[in-house]
Design an enzyme around this catalytic site. Sequence first.
Site, PDB file in Angstrom:
ATOM      1  CE  LYS A  22     -12.075   3.718  -4.057  1.00  0.00           C
ATOM      2  NZ  LYS A  22     -11.847   2.366  -3.501  1.00  0.00           N
ATOM      3  CG  ASN A  23     -12.880   3.250   0.054  1.00  0.00           C
ATOM      4  OD1 ASN A  23     -13.126   2.778  -1.063  1.00  0.00           O
ATOM      5  ND2 ASN A  23     -11.650   3.425   0.491  1.00  0.00           N
ATOM      6  CB  CYS A 116      -4.978  -5.521  -5.687  1.00  0.00           C
ATOM      7  SG  CYS A 116      -4.659  -4.695  -4.156  1.00  0.00           S
ATOM      8  NE  ARG A 121      -6.598  -4.716  -0.382  1.00  0.00           N
ATOM      9  CZ  ARG A 121      -7.273  -3.729  -0.972  1.00  0.00           C
ATOM     10  NH1 ARG A 121      -6.973  -3.383  -2.208  1.00  0.00           N
ATOM     11  NH2 ARG A 121      -8.262  -3.130  -0.350  1.00  0.00           N
ATOM     12  CG  ASP A 307      -6.841   4.332   1.417  1.00  0.00           C
ATOM     13  OD1 ASP A 307      -8.064   4.206   1.548  1.00  0.00           O
ATOM     14  OD2 ASP A 307      -6.063   3.368   1.318  1.00  0.00           O
ATOM     15  NE  ARG A 399     -10.381   0.155  -8.834  1.00  0.00           N
ATOM     16  CZ  ARG A 399      -9.774  -0.364  -7.767  1.00  0.00           C
ATOM     17  NH1 ARG A 399      -8.488  -0.576  -7.774  1.00  0.00           N
ATOM     18  NH2 ARG A 399     -10.460  -0.669  -6.697  1.00  0.00           N
TER      19      ARG A 399
HETATM   20  C1  EPZ Z   1     -10.378  -0.895   2.827  1.00  0.00           C
HETATM   21  O1  EPZ Z   1      -9.819  -2.037   2.219  1.00  0.00           O
HETATM   22  C2  EPZ Z   1     -10.370   0.199   1.767  1.00  0.00           C
HETATM   23  N1  EPZ Z   1     -11.214  -0.223   0.640  1.00  0.00           N
HETATM   24  C3  EPZ Z   1      -8.944   0.441   1.300  1.00  0.00           C
HETATM   25  O2  EPZ Z   1      -8.976   1.513   0.375  1.00  0.00           O
HETATM   26  C4  EPZ Z   1      -8.115   0.865   2.501  1.00  0.00           C
HETATM   27  O3  EPZ Z   1      -6.764   1.033   2.097  1.00  0.00           O
HETATM   28  C5  EPZ Z   1      -8.194  -0.217   3.595  1.00  0.00           C
HETATM   29  O4  EPZ Z   1      -9.575  -0.469   3.937  1.00  0.00           O
HETATM   30  C6  EPZ Z   1      -7.469   0.191   4.861  1.00  0.00           C
HETATM   31  O5  EPZ Z   1      -8.009   1.390   5.352  1.00  0.00           O
HETATM   32  C7  EPZ Z   1     -12.560  -0.101   0.763  1.00  0.00           C
HETATM   33  O6  EPZ Z   1     -13.074   0.334   1.775  1.00  0.00           O
HETATM   34  C8  EPZ Z   1     -13.361  -0.522  -0.421  1.00  0.00           C
HETATM   35  P1  EPZ Z   1      -8.691  -4.087   5.384  1.00  0.00           P
HETATM   36  P2  EPZ Z   1      -9.934  -3.473   2.960  1.00  0.00           P
HETATM   37  O7  EPZ Z   1      -9.504  -5.330   5.343  1.00  0.00           O
HETATM   38  O8  EPZ Z   1     -11.172  -3.549   3.749  1.00  0.00           O
HETATM   39  C9  EPZ Z   1      -5.582  -7.514   6.370  1.00  0.00           C
HETATM   40  C10 EPZ Z   1      -8.536   2.611  -1.648  1.00  0.00           C
HETATM   41  O9  EPZ Z   1      -7.476   3.061  -2.083  1.00  0.00           O
HETATM   42  N2  EPZ Z   1      -6.720  -8.437   6.263  1.00  0.00           N
HETATM   43  O10 EPZ Z   1      -9.018  -3.055   6.395  1.00  0.00           O
HETATM   44  O11 EPZ Z   1      -9.675  -4.512   1.930  1.00  0.00           O
HETATM   45  C11 EPZ Z   1      -5.238  -6.871   5.016  1.00  0.00           C
HETATM   46  O12 EPZ Z   1      -4.392  -7.721   4.265  1.00  0.00           O
HETATM   47  C12 EPZ Z   1      -8.564   1.257  -0.976  1.00  0.00           C
HETATM   48  O13 EPZ Z   1      -9.633   3.204  -1.676  1.00  0.00           O
HETATM   49  C13 EPZ Z   1      -6.516  -9.781   6.536  1.00  0.00           C
HETATM   50  O14 EPZ Z   1      -5.400 -10.208   6.853  1.00  0.00           O
HETATM   51  O15 EPZ Z   1      -8.701  -3.412   3.949  1.00  0.00           O
HETATM   52  C14 EPZ Z   1      -4.552  -5.589   5.438  1.00  0.00           C
HETATM   53  O16 EPZ Z   1      -3.193  -5.885   5.743  1.00  0.00           O
HETATM   54  C15 EPZ Z   1      -7.211   0.564  -1.091  1.00  0.00           C
HETATM   55  N3  EPZ Z   1      -7.569 -10.639   6.443  1.00  0.00           N
HETATM   56  C16 EPZ Z   1      -5.271  -5.203   6.739  1.00  0.00           C
HETATM   57  O17 EPZ Z   1      -5.936  -6.398   7.186  1.00  0.00           O
HETATM   58  C17 EPZ Z   1      -8.829 -10.216   6.105  1.00  0.00           C
HETATM   59  O18 EPZ Z   1      -9.766 -11.046   6.058  1.00  0.00           O
HETATM   60  C18 EPZ Z   1      -6.331  -4.116   6.553  1.00  0.00           C
HETATM   61  O19 EPZ Z   1      -7.146  -4.517   5.487  1.00  0.00           O
HETATM   62  C19 EPZ Z   1      -9.020  -8.832   5.826  1.00  0.00           C
HETATM   63  C20 EPZ Z   1      -7.955  -7.966   5.921  1.00  0.00           C
END
Ligand code: EPZ
Length: 420
Positions: A22-23, A116, A121, A307, A399
């Site tokens: 999915k990702n 969420c 996020r 995850d 999802r």
């Molecule tokens: C991706 O989410 C995945 N989703 C998530 O999978 C996964 O848990 C996550 O990466 C971490 O591996 C998809 O790829 C669609 P991040 P993403 O930006 O990109 C902070 C699932 O279950 N952050 O890497 O949204 C954030 O709050 C989902 O399939 C900021 O502060 O995660 C988090 O603490 C859940 N500012 C950390 O970085 C930003 O602008 C990592 O988030 C962006 C992120």
Amino acid sequence: MHYLSIEGKQKLQGSVSISGAKNAALPLLAATLLSKNKINISNVPNVADVKTLLKLLGNLGASSSYDNNHVTIDTTTVKSACANYDIVRKMRASILTLGPLLARFGHCEVSLPGGCAIGQRPIDLHLKALEQMGAIIELEQGYVVAKAPDGLKGTTIIFDKVTVTGSENILMAASLAHGTTKLVNVAKEPEVVQLCEVLQNAGVKIDGIGTSQLTIVGSGGNLLDIQDFTVIPDRIEAGTYLCAGAITNSKITITNVIPKHMEAITLKLERMGFGIETTNNSITISPASKILPADIETTEYPGFPTDMQAQFMALCTQADGTSIIDERLFENRFMHVSELCRMGATVKLKGHSATVGGNSELNAADVMATDLRASSALILAAFVAEGTTKVHRIYHLDRGYENLEGKFSALGAKIERLEE
Ligand code: EPZ
């Protein structure tokens, strides 16, 4: 609404084929907005998030068809550059259309994704990077309103934090930018690597693929000739099934996987006492004589994936001893704890750390899914609980897991989807 009814004290056997990731599919579908031609995509998982993104792309004017894990998509007909709230609120990954839309049209409006269950996020890093590329970003009535009338300009961007979708958004924007962009502290997840490879095959010069530093030479606003491709296997779905084999102390095989993408998961399982045998595209897990407690800290790839945290917590309730799980990426990714405790688990939370008691006799209960991966943890717990568990709000599961009850039934589980 549906729920899953799951009989406990089960053994599993046989093998299960893993679906496309999915990702990986989500950023790759967003990347089709950069294309001047129709694209055929194979191994696309039949999950709600993919359907939601195809609907969003359709609302923008794209035409697509989905049949038997195969997508044909043509975004040459896209006219609108506004991703509206009613879809984005359903799936935060819609934010992945921001970079491509802005790069292609020079302006776009994308609804701010809400938070969420697992945390606030934010997308501040996405927006800051686009501003560094010359975009003017304003937030108006819950929308990101982005403008780059002269196109985006290549520059050096250092991400304050490793962000998967942030890296993907900026990588796609940089592919159409004027000049060269250098990304530092970029995510290295396999899903990011595949996006780089698809863009490279479309003619974008990218150096450093698979490392934390990428250099991208933009096309200067010219659309790309994206070639047909096949989505990589879902390492998290695969890890979930391995945990199912582990928690039921069964020998099962998962096929159509890339073992290299799952080393942090399989190593952890081996440390807990399970047998792991791999071929180039399959992994077989065998029972542990005694399940050893784990010490887990989630981190970015290639470290232990966040995850998989919930699934391992369910498994740790059966270990012979106390496990420690530190969730380092999200501030609220312990929503599964209260439900696991209602089934008889003993989990103590202190900040981002969970202490998981072992040798827990779990009992069936009516439990509520709260987010995608928490739901799968409840299913794993149900497999070892005494009695029949009902997992409600399984739209969270739909999802990201394709045909979950079908795949588990094929492994011998007594699991069925029923109407509330
Ligand atoms: C991706 O989410 C995945 N989703 C998530 O999978 C996964 O848990 C996550 O990466 C971490 O591996 C998809 O790829 C669609 P991040 P993403 O930006 O990109 C902070 C699932 O279950 N952050 O890497 O949204 C954030 O709050 C989902 O399939 C900021 O502060 O995660 C988090 O603490 C859940 N500012 C950390 O970085 C930003 O602008 C990592 O988030 C962006 C992120």
